[in-house]
Scaffold this active site. Structure first.
Site, short mmCIF file in Angstrom:
data_model
loop_
_atom_site.label_atom_id
_atom_site.label_comp_id
_atom_site.label_asym_id
_atom_site.label_seq_id
_atom_site.Cartn_x
_atom_site.Cartn_y
_atom_site.Cartn_z
N ASP A 396 -4.45 -14.38 5.44
CA ASP A 396 -4.68 -15.80 5.16
C ASP A 396 -3.38 -16.58 4.98
O ASP A 396 -3.28 -17.73 5.40
CB ASP A 396 -5.50 -15.96 3.86
CG ASP A 396 -6.91 -15.43 4.01
OD1 ASP A 396 -7.35 -15.26 5.17
OD2 ASP A 396 -7.56 -15.18 2.99
P1 NAP Z 1 -5.54 -11.27 2.86
O1 NAP Z 1 -5.72 -12.58 3.53
O2 NAP Z 1 -6.54 -10.86 1.87
O3 NAP Z 1 -5.43 -10.18 4.04
C1 NAP Z 1 -5.12 -8.86 3.78
C2 NAP Z 1 -5.08 -8.11 5.10
O4 NAP Z 1 -4.55 -6.83 4.82
C3 NAP Z 1 -6.44 -7.91 5.74
O5 NAP Z 1 -6.55 -8.69 6.90
C4 NAP Z 1 -6.51 -6.40 6.04
O6 NAP Z 1 -6.84 -6.23 7.43
C5 NAP Z 1 -5.09 -5.91 5.73
N1 NAP Z 1 -5.07 -4.62 5.08
C6 NAP Z 1 -5.84 -4.17 4.07
N2 NAP Z 1 -5.51 -2.93 3.74
C7 NAP Z 1 -4.49 -2.55 4.54
C8 NAP Z 1 -3.72 -1.37 4.68
N3 NAP Z 1 -3.93 -0.28 3.94
N4 NAP Z 1 -2.75 -1.34 5.63
C9 NAP Z 1 -2.53 -2.42 6.41
N5 NAP Z 1 -3.23 -3.55 6.32
C10 NAP Z 1 -4.20 -3.62 5.40
O7 NAP Z 1 -4.12 -11.18 2.14
P2 NAP Z 1 -3.00 -12.28 1.94
O8 NAP Z 1 -2.54 -12.81 3.25
O9 NAP Z 1 -2.04 -11.68 1.00
O10 NAP Z 1 -3.77 -13.49 1.25
C11 NAP Z 1 -4.21 -13.47 -0.11
C12 NAP Z 1 -5.57 -14.14 -0.26
O11 NAP Z 1 -5.98 -14.09 -1.63
C13 NAP Z 1 -5.54 -15.58 0.16
O12 NAP Z 1 -6.78 -15.95 0.70
C14 NAP Z 1 -5.32 -16.30 -1.17
O13 NAP Z 1 -5.75 -17.64 -1.17
C15 NAP Z 1 -6.20 -15.45 -2.06
N6 NAP Z 1 -5.80 -15.68 -3.45
C16 NAP Z 1 -4.71 -15.08 -3.96
C17 NAP Z 1 -4.30 -15.40 -5.23
C18 NAP Z 1 -3.05 -14.84 -5.81
O14 NAP Z 1 -2.73 -15.22 -6.93
N7 NAP Z 1 -2.32 -13.98 -5.11
C19 NAP Z 1 -5.02 -16.30 -6.01
C20 NAP Z 1 -6.13 -16.89 -5.45
C21 NAP Z 1 -6.51 -16.57 -4.18
P3 NAP Z 1 -7.50 -4.86 7.93
O15 NAP Z 1 -8.77 -4.72 7.13
O16 NAP Z 1 -7.73 -5.06 9.37
O17 NAP Z 1 -6.53 -3.78 7.63
#
Ligand code: NAP
Length: 472
Positions: A396
């Protein structure tokens, strides 16, 4: 009198230590010490309270202390970093339940004549607040825990008239609270007490229902804030100054954290709580068009060839790096690239992973130099100059739809512009979407290549290629 002054002086020292500790938690270098200092503050507050409250029998207090210590130690050792939001949800829920129990116990004491408040209406109001905020926090947090632990569907759950029903419950609760506060009749007071307690428990559940997916961390921070406010109200119920201060600190820091997260997603708190974001799976782009392009897999050997020639490399870590615990191998690869003459940076998105600072903590644990961690706003202008961007389990936070597609639910969320690098290598296991459930056009762009597999094993394969070259 002297005793009271001494106790309040100890509470002021404890409160000062809480504030100092919180301040120190804001910087990586001082965070551990800050945690310790706040802990010492809590120890002072607890010991002084136990001495002050004329405790007749310490048996149950010691039982609680031992049980809590054992559970706390086990959790600290066993709970994985990626499960931290679930753990915080449980802790918030227990905090809410504790405040609810304090309020209910005080109500019972007054009812049976064991306690006679100096200001009955004020105490009744404080009991009401401790119970309703504690009740909402308890069931809301338990539901949030079940969603995060995937015991229940993590998606937003919507039903007709949801907001009207929630609104009606809030009105009923406030009305019962008013009756509870002003009515002196014991049976009316008991009925009002039962109504607002029951409604608050249902409301916690129904308020978290329409929130799901990537918004859950914000809800956890909001529930954390509510647990603080409930504790503050409980502090007024039992006239404990340090509980009031600690509750306020938790309440305000939870709100600040929620605001930071909302700003990083370009959303308002109202939008997170009421919009039902992510209720339906998004199989296509938000405007209804199917994402165009094809996924182009690449082998570890070819990734090595691309990296060997690169002079500017940026790693963009996300939740997948945390899942695969790849931070140590990332650092190893970064060092190899530097030895090969490349300049290496780490691009940090404020909401990458599942909690603020998640990536910073993991990379610090792997001893990545702090100066190599570059915040999103500082790295984005440099992205067109990057030879290679390596996206490690981020999705994301690098989705170009957030910048380009006005119909996308995440439109306006600031992203790291990985797509502007000359070559983008994306490490993920398959076609899984990010937390928001949206497709990502980045993976289909002509300059993107997919290195499929668990991030840690994929990086180990690339490192093996480097090592075989060095030993050749
Ligand atoms: P993400 O959008 O959740 O994507 C994580 C990706 O990691 C997935 O597409 C998954 O694809 C891949 N993945 C999972 N396990 C894996 C592994 N073992 N090896 C390789 N790839 C792996 O992560 P992000 O880009 O960090 O975004 C964070 C999300 O959380 C955002 O939507 C954000 O708004 C939300 N959020 C975060 C917070 C915060 O404080 N950090 C707070 C509110 C909301 P596969 O399944 O194909 O592997």
């Amino acid at each position: 009198m002297n005793r009271e002054i001494l106790i309040n002086a100890a509470y002021i020292v404890a409160s000062g230590l809480f504030i100092l500790g919180l301040k120190m938690l804001g910087r990586q270098a001082t965070a551990r010490r800050g945690n310790l200092i706040s802990g010492i503050g809590m120890l002072i507050a607890t010991v002084v309270t136990l001495l002050d409250r004329h405790v007749i029998n310490y048996t149950w207090i010691v039982v609680g202390l031992v049980a809590g210590t054992v559970i706390g130690l086990a959790c600290a050792r066993l709970v994985k970093m990626t499960a931290m939001p679930e753990m915080v949800a449980l802790l918030n829920g227990l905090g809410g339940l504790a405040s609810l129990i304090v309020g209910a116990a005080e109500f019972m004491r007054i009812r049976i004549g064991e306690s006679a408040p100096v200001h009955p209406a004020f105490t009744a109001g404080a009991i009401f607040l401790a119970i309703i905020i504690g009740g909402v926090t308890f069931t809301g947090s338990i539901y949030a825990f079940c969603k995060l632990a995937e015991w229940l569907s993590g998606r937003a759950v919507l039903f007709g008239g949801q907001h009207v029903i929630n609104g009606a419950m809030i009105v009923a609760m406030i009305f019962a609270g008013l009756v509870f506060t002003v009515s002196g009749d014991p049976s009316t007071t008991l009925l009002a007490f039962l109504i607002f307690t029951g409604v608050s428990l249902v409301l916690g559940w129904t308020m978290v229902m329409p929130i799901g997916g990537g918004d859950m961390p914000v809800v956890i921070a909001l529930l954390n804030s509510l647990s603080g406010l409930a504790a503050c109200a409980a502090g007024f119920v039992i006239s404990n100054n340090v509980l009031i201060v600690a509750g306020c600190l938790v309440g305000t820091s939870g709100v600040i954290l929620s605001l930071i997260m909302c700003r990083a997603m370009n959303r308002s708190i109202a939008n997170v709580v009421f919009s039902g974001f992510g209720a339906k799976p998004a199989a296509t782009a938000a405007d209804g068009t199917v994402a165009e392009g094809e996924l182009k897999p690449i082998s570890a050997e070819n990734v090595f060839s691309v990296l060997e020639a690169a002079r500017q490399v940026v790693f963009i870590p996300g939740y997948g790096m945390a899942v695969s615990q790849a931070q140590h191998v990332v650092r190893e690869l970064a060092e190899m690239l530097e030895q090969n003459g490349a300049e290496v940076r780490f691009a940090i998105h404020p909401v990458a992973g599942r909690m603020p600072g998640h990536m910073n903590v993991l990379l610090a644990e792997a001893d990545v130099p702090y100066e190599q961690l570059i915040e999103m706003d500082a790295i984005n202008p440099l992205m067109p100059t990057m030879d290679v961007a390596i996206v490690i389990g981020a999705n994301d936070v690098v989705n170009p739809a957030a910048a380009r597609d006005k119909a996308s639910p995440i439109y306006g969320m600031p992203i790291i512009k990985a797509h502007e690098a000359r070559t983008v290598i994306c490490l993920k296991r398959g076609k899984g979407t990010g937390f928001s459930g949206l497709e990502n056009q980045l993976f289909l762009l002509p300059n993107s290549r997919m290195l499929y597999g668990d991030a840690k094993s994929s990086l180990q394969s690339v490192i093996a290629e480097f090592k075989s070259l060095m030993s050749a």
